[in-house]
Write an enzyme that holds these catalytic residues in place. Structure first.
Site, PDB file in Angstrom:
ATOM      1  N   ASP A  68       0.692  -1.285   0.034  1.00 34.79           N
ATOM      2  CA  ASP A  68       0.060   0.067  -0.014  1.00 34.79           C
ATOM      3  C   ASP A  68       0.767   1.154   0.128  1.00 34.79           C
ATOM      4  O   ASP A  68       0.310   2.405  -0.014  1.00 34.79           O
ATOM      5  CB  ASP A  68      -1.037   0.048   1.186  1.00 34.79           C
ATOM      6  CG  ASP A  68      -2.360  -0.803   0.886  1.00 34.79           C
ATOM      7  OD1 ASP A  68      -2.312  -1.509   0.002  1.00 34.79           O
ATOM      8  OD2 ASP A  68      -3.309  -0.756   1.619  1.00 34.79           O
ATOM      9  N   ASP A  96     -12.657  36.317 -33.593  1.00 38.82           N
ATOM     10  CA  ASP A  96     -11.858  35.023 -33.588  1.00 38.82           C
ATOM     11  C   ASP A  96     -12.626  33.934 -32.927  1.00 38.82           C
ATOM     12  O   ASP A  96     -12.445  32.616 -33.176  1.00 38.82           O
ATOM     13  CB  ASP A  96     -10.455  35.170 -33.002  1.00 38.82           C
ATOM     14  CG  ASP A  96      -9.786  33.932 -33.398  1.00 38.82           C
ATOM     15  OD1 ASP A  96      -9.586  33.780 -34.543  1.00 38.82           O
ATOM     16  OD2 ASP A  96      -9.026  33.236 -32.523  1.00 38.82           O
ATOM     17  N   GLY A 121     -10.598  27.823 -36.335  1.00 37.47           N
ATOM     18  CA  GLY A 121     -11.952  28.522 -37.130  1.00 37.47           C
ATOM     19  C   GLY A 121     -11.601  28.061 -38.766  1.00 37.47           C
ATOM     20  O   GLY A 121     -12.296  27.381 -39.245  1.00 37.47           O
ATOM     21  N   LEU A 122     -10.500  28.634 -39.253  1.00 33.48           N
ATOM     22  CA  LEU A 122     -10.218  28.572 -40.658  1.00 33.48           C
ATOM     23  C   LEU A 122     -10.125  27.069 -41.001  1.00 33.48           C
ATOM     24  O   LEU A 122     -10.757  26.647 -42.087  1.00 33.48           O
ATOM     25  CB  LEU A 122      -8.981  29.174 -40.985  1.00 33.48           C
ATOM     26  CG  LEU A 122      -8.555  29.095 -42.569  1.00 33.48           C
ATOM     27  CD1 LEU A 122      -9.692  29.609 -43.612  1.00 33.48           C
ATOM     28  CD2 LEU A 122      -7.065  29.437 -42.611  1.00 33.48           C
TER      29      LEU A 122
END
Lengths: 409, 519
Positions: free
Chosen positions: B36, B280, B415-416
């Site tokens: 443990d 953007d 995005g693009l």
């Protein structure tokens, strides 16, 4: 060689940790731990840094009501296994892995495995072994897993070599080529890459252990008629040469033949080792107990790299499996079995070796105290056996020393 | 038994360890089997602590079980106190020790060790890590402060305690700095930060503060409530994650301290609002996001996602059963069915069913997102080593908001690229199966297919789905829809077909459904 025996707090993994490499080696197997949330947490802490689309291990976590009665526990296990197999129809072999909680409540996983196998009517092979901390230490989990596989191996009395202990695929292939050149055939490996392709065993089987922690597996193979070839382990040039030599002798192949085959790879390995010998020679090294690899690795580092052994500690000493290694080992300042971690750390701080081999729970704290460390688990996860890995093995120990020398801050 | 592939929380003794490891001069003795000690690695490797956690284990083995394990506990306790000389001792047991019932806490109390001993009851088969941490923190504070008189307050600057940050907590290190800065901007001093960095002597000073800041309710809620009862200390309910929550937090803290928040609010600086408003970010509008984590981070993330990034939250859940009510209330606000579960497989099923465009979750959701081919960012523990960064990376306060913006937007396709993928589907480099190119050559979208077809859309669907047939042309047309909304388009079309009694889905059905539901 005097042996210091200690008991106290042990800073080691339990056998469940073996699942971390076994699930990669045996590609068609799934490991189901029957245990507590602690067991599940251990596994994901060890392996969860990788992102899995389809993990090949899981835990059946015991709940309060499971602890109430045994019959109930078996029904629950059947349900969980059915759920798992429905989700993953591609599983060929399922290991039920015992843990401390399942051992303490005496849940009989062997019987459960037999029952579940019957219910599956041959579609899935279900086996059981223990990886509990109360019974197994780290690599011993592989030993108990392989022992469970021995019962399933087909019987055949024809002469054959069986190499036991997980080896990285590339190392396995190298050894295959060497055995072939020496003229030993057929050669099988345990564990195999697929659990559905278990090698045969019988009176003609000669067992060559590639790892020092497979004692129980070797004993189980002996019960099936196989005989052990006693040899040191294939670490470094010397170890690998002796290991191959012992195998050849067992097959009555003259040593000159082995020498012919090994000459070129040995020379190559020596060239590769030279650079690291320069960095390691004269450096003092201590091993904390972890995997059973401590004695063979200490032997390699002392005899082939010129390191001085300070304390060599093993979690347990299996004299049958380590006899040939102990015969070669230059006497360390201290050989110890078991652990009382605080006392051991006091000795380590007094010794102040140049390099300490220890687990990850201790490595960073010791680095912060100014001791250079080599974390030991990597030795189980890296290709380190055989001639062509001898320089790589030495590099693993040279790297932390090298790094400490390079860092400006 | 519960089939568990990944667990969101460790066992409760892990929580006790986190409290001990957070503090100074506290030691924890755990009755636990060999092995443990793996838990030490979480501190030394994942959080990269330079010290061993102050935890001693009895490390019993099978051969000890026949003998005197209680004697082993007593020997360990005595040696530990002698060696480490802590100011206070926590004594507990791990799951296996719970089965053998040696009562280590009671044993320790009977040994006259000369320091405060806090016995811990940690039911390992019913409770989990955060509960264990909360219980341990509360037990320790109560043991040290019970019966203490109410101190005089009101002289000098107003003072607050920061309660809840722990070792292995998600970004606690930097959140403390950021919140201290926030309080400083109001002229409020920090009295004690606990448990992180505090000693038992520091805990004795807790009542001197005017109020408590409950930074992580999962850890500190119970302690804050007790301190309020015993020492009349009010406490903050708002966790300052996100710009809106930070502003609300400043107002709340100012009210508790009796100061004017206006100057601090006027001076506040954060880039998230402008970044999010800049054109953007327009393409982020209505991105469908699934959120899962501890309750505090999940609820906070849902607010940031909707109010500050204009995402659509399509799923919200937590593994923190102790905060079910709070999460339900939040989910209701967004019109969602809350997901309260610690079952990884249930979370996976929900993600595959909802087919979101972004998953905000834990390390575990990264596995799910990989399988489903969905972008993912981490917002909550459990986390792995990469989420204990070297750089300053708070989640809270105004700098935390900046960090959230960058972290959540990064995994999304830019995005693009998203536009061009939609227009031209057969480019050899930028195509459907490829991951966003800004993530580098190694990333692949291997799971995109899973999500667009089986089992993502088939697995949890209604029985009536079997009666629906897609004709070949419609199936081909479906594949022209960009991968990140394809799963949703398939489900909407099937739903539309069922509702309007169409048995075979044609191209016409696909566009009818589109007109019916919108994007």
């Amino acid at each position: 060689m005097p042996l210091l025996r200690e008991r106290g707090q042990r800073q080691v993994f339990c056998g469940l940790a073996g699942i971390v490499w076994l699930h990669r080696k045996i590609q068609d197997a799934f490991f189901l731990v029957v245990g507590s949330r602690t067991c599940a947490h251990l596994l994901q802490s060890a392996a969860g840094v990788m992102i899995f689309a389809e993990p090949r291990f899981a835990t059946a976590i015991l709940q309060d009501r499971d602890l109430a009665g045994m019959a109930d526990c078996n029904d629950e296990l059947d349900r969980v296994v059915a759920e798992l197999l429905a989700r993953r129809p591609d599983i060929g072999t399922l290991f039920l892995v015992g843990s401390c909680p399942s051992e303490v409540i005496k849940l009989d996983l062997d019987t459960a495995a037999e029952r579940l196998s019957r219910n599956q009517q041959g579609r899935v092979r279900i086996l059981a072994y223990s990886g509990s901390g109360i019974e197994t230490t780290f690599t011993q989990g592989e030993d108990t897993c392989l022992t469970a596989l021995v019962r399933e191996m087909p019987a055949a009395d024809a002469p054959a070599l069986l190499v036991v202990g997980t080896l990285p695929d590339i190392v396995e292939d190298q050894f295959c080529r060497l055995f072939d050149a020496i003229g030993i055939a057929p050669v099988h490996f345990l564990p195999p890459r697929r659990a559905s392709e278990l090698p045969p065993v019988g009176a003609g089987t000669r067992v060559l252990a590639a790892q020092p922690f497979v004692g129980d597996t070797v004993a189980a193979l002996a019960e099936r008629g196989a005989t052990l070839i006693e040899a040191p382990y294939p670490f470094g040039v010397e170890g690998t040469r002796a290991w191959l030599g012992a195998a050849a002798a067992a097959f009555d192949i003259p040593d000159a033949r082995v020498q012919d085959v090994c000459a070129a790879p040995m020379a190559r390995a020596e060239r590769g080792l030279a650079r690291y010998r320069e960095q390691l020679a004269g450096k003092r090294i201590s091993f904390l107990p972890d995997s059973q690899l401590e004695i063979p690795l200490g032997r390699f580092l002392a005899r082939e790299c010129g390191m001085q052994l300070v304390e060599v500690a093993v979690p347990y000493l299996d004299r049958r499996m380590l006899g040939p290694e102990l015969a070669l080992l230059p006497a360390p300042e201290r050989l110890s079995e078991g652990q009382d971690v605080e006392a051991q750390l006091d000795r380590l701080r007094a010794d102040r070796p140049d390099l300490t081999v220890c687990g990850l729970g201790l490595a960073n704290p010791l680095e912060a105290e100014g001791l250079t460390t080599k974390w030991s688990i990597e030795l189980v996860f890296s290709p380190v056996h055989g001639f062509d890995q001898a320089p790589d093995l030495a590099e693993l120990f040279a790297r932390p020393l090298n790094r400490r020398a390079r860092l400006a801050f | 038994m519960q089939l568990t592939v990944w667990t969101y929380e460790g066992p409760p003794h892990m929580g006790a360890m986190r409290i001990a490891a957070s503090m100074r001069d506290v030691h924890c003795v755990l009755h636990a089997p060999q092995g443990d000690t793996y838990a030490d690695l979480l501190f030394t490797m994942i959080a990269r602590n330079a010290k061993r956690p102050p935890v001693t284990y009895t490390s019993f083995q099978a051969r000890d079980l026949g003998g005197d394990t209680a004697g082993l506990v007593q020997r360990t306790l005595r040696e530990t106190v002698e060696r480490f000389r802590p100011q206070a001792l926590l004594v507990g047991e791990a799951c296996t020790a719970e089965l053998i019932q040696d009562q280590p806490g009671a044993l320790a109390e009977g040994m006259d060790l000369g320091i405060p001993v806090v016995p811990l009851e940690l039911p390992a088969y019913t409770r989990k890590e955060n509960w264990g941490a909360a219980e341990t923190f509360f037990s320790l504070v109560r043991a040290l402060l019970r019966g203490r008189p109410l101190p005089e307050r009101g002289q000098g600057a107003p003072k607050a305690n920061l309660l809840g940050p722990t070792a292995l907590g998600f970004r606690c290190r930097d959140d403390i700095t950021e919140v201290t800065k926030l309080l400083g901007s109001l002229g409020i001093e920090v009295n004690v930060v606990a448990p992180a960095g505090a000693s038992p002597a520091d805990l004795l000073r807790l009542p001197e503060a005017d109020f408590n800041v409950c930074l992580y309710p999962e850890i500190a809620h119970e302690t804050c409530a007790w301190l309020e009862r015993m020492f009349k200390q009010p406490w903050t309910r708002i966790v300052p994650i996100g710009v809106g929550a930070t502003v609300d937090f400043l107002r709340e803290a100012a009210a508790l301290a009796g100061v004017d928040p206006a100057p601090a609010l006027a001076a506040a600086q954060t880039r998230l609002p402008w970044y999010s408003r800049s054109v953007d970010s327009t393409y982020l509008t209505g991105k469908r996001v699934f959120i899962f984590g501890d309750a505090t981070h999940a609820i906070a993330a849902a607010r940031v996602a909707t109010e500050e990034l204009a995402f659509d939250v399509v799923g919200l859940g937590t593994y923190s059963r102790e905060f079910t009510r709070e999460l339900r209330a939040a989910a209701e606000q967004y019109g969602l069915e809350p997901l309260i579960t610690d079952d990884y497989l249930e979370v996976e099923a929900r993600v595959l069913e909802l087919a979101p465009e972004l998953v905000l979750g834990t390390q575990m959701e990264r596995h799910i997102a990989k399988r489903a081919g969905i972008p993912c960012a981490v917002i909550s523990a459990p986390v792995h080593v990469q989420d204990f960064p070297a750089r300053y990376a708070p989640q809270m306060g105004f700098e935390g908001a900046n960090v959230l913006f960058d972290t959540w937007v990064h995994p999304l396709m830019m995005g693009l690229e998203e536009h061009l993928i939609t227009m031209f589907r057969e480019d050899i480099e930028f195509h459907d199966e490829a991951a966003p190119s800004h993530l580098g050559p190694a990333a692949t979208r291997g799971g995109a297919e899973t999500r667009a077809t089986a089992p993502a859309d088939d697995a949890p669907a209604d029985v009536s789905d079997e009666e629906l047939i897609w004709d070949m042309d419609a199936e081909r047309e479906l594949r022209k829809i960009p991968f990140f909304v394809r799963g949703k388009a398939r489900r909407n079309t099937e739903r539309y077909a069922r509702e309007s009694g169409v048995a075979t889905i044609t191209i016409e059905t696909l566009y009818d459904a589109k007109a019916h539901f919108g994007r």
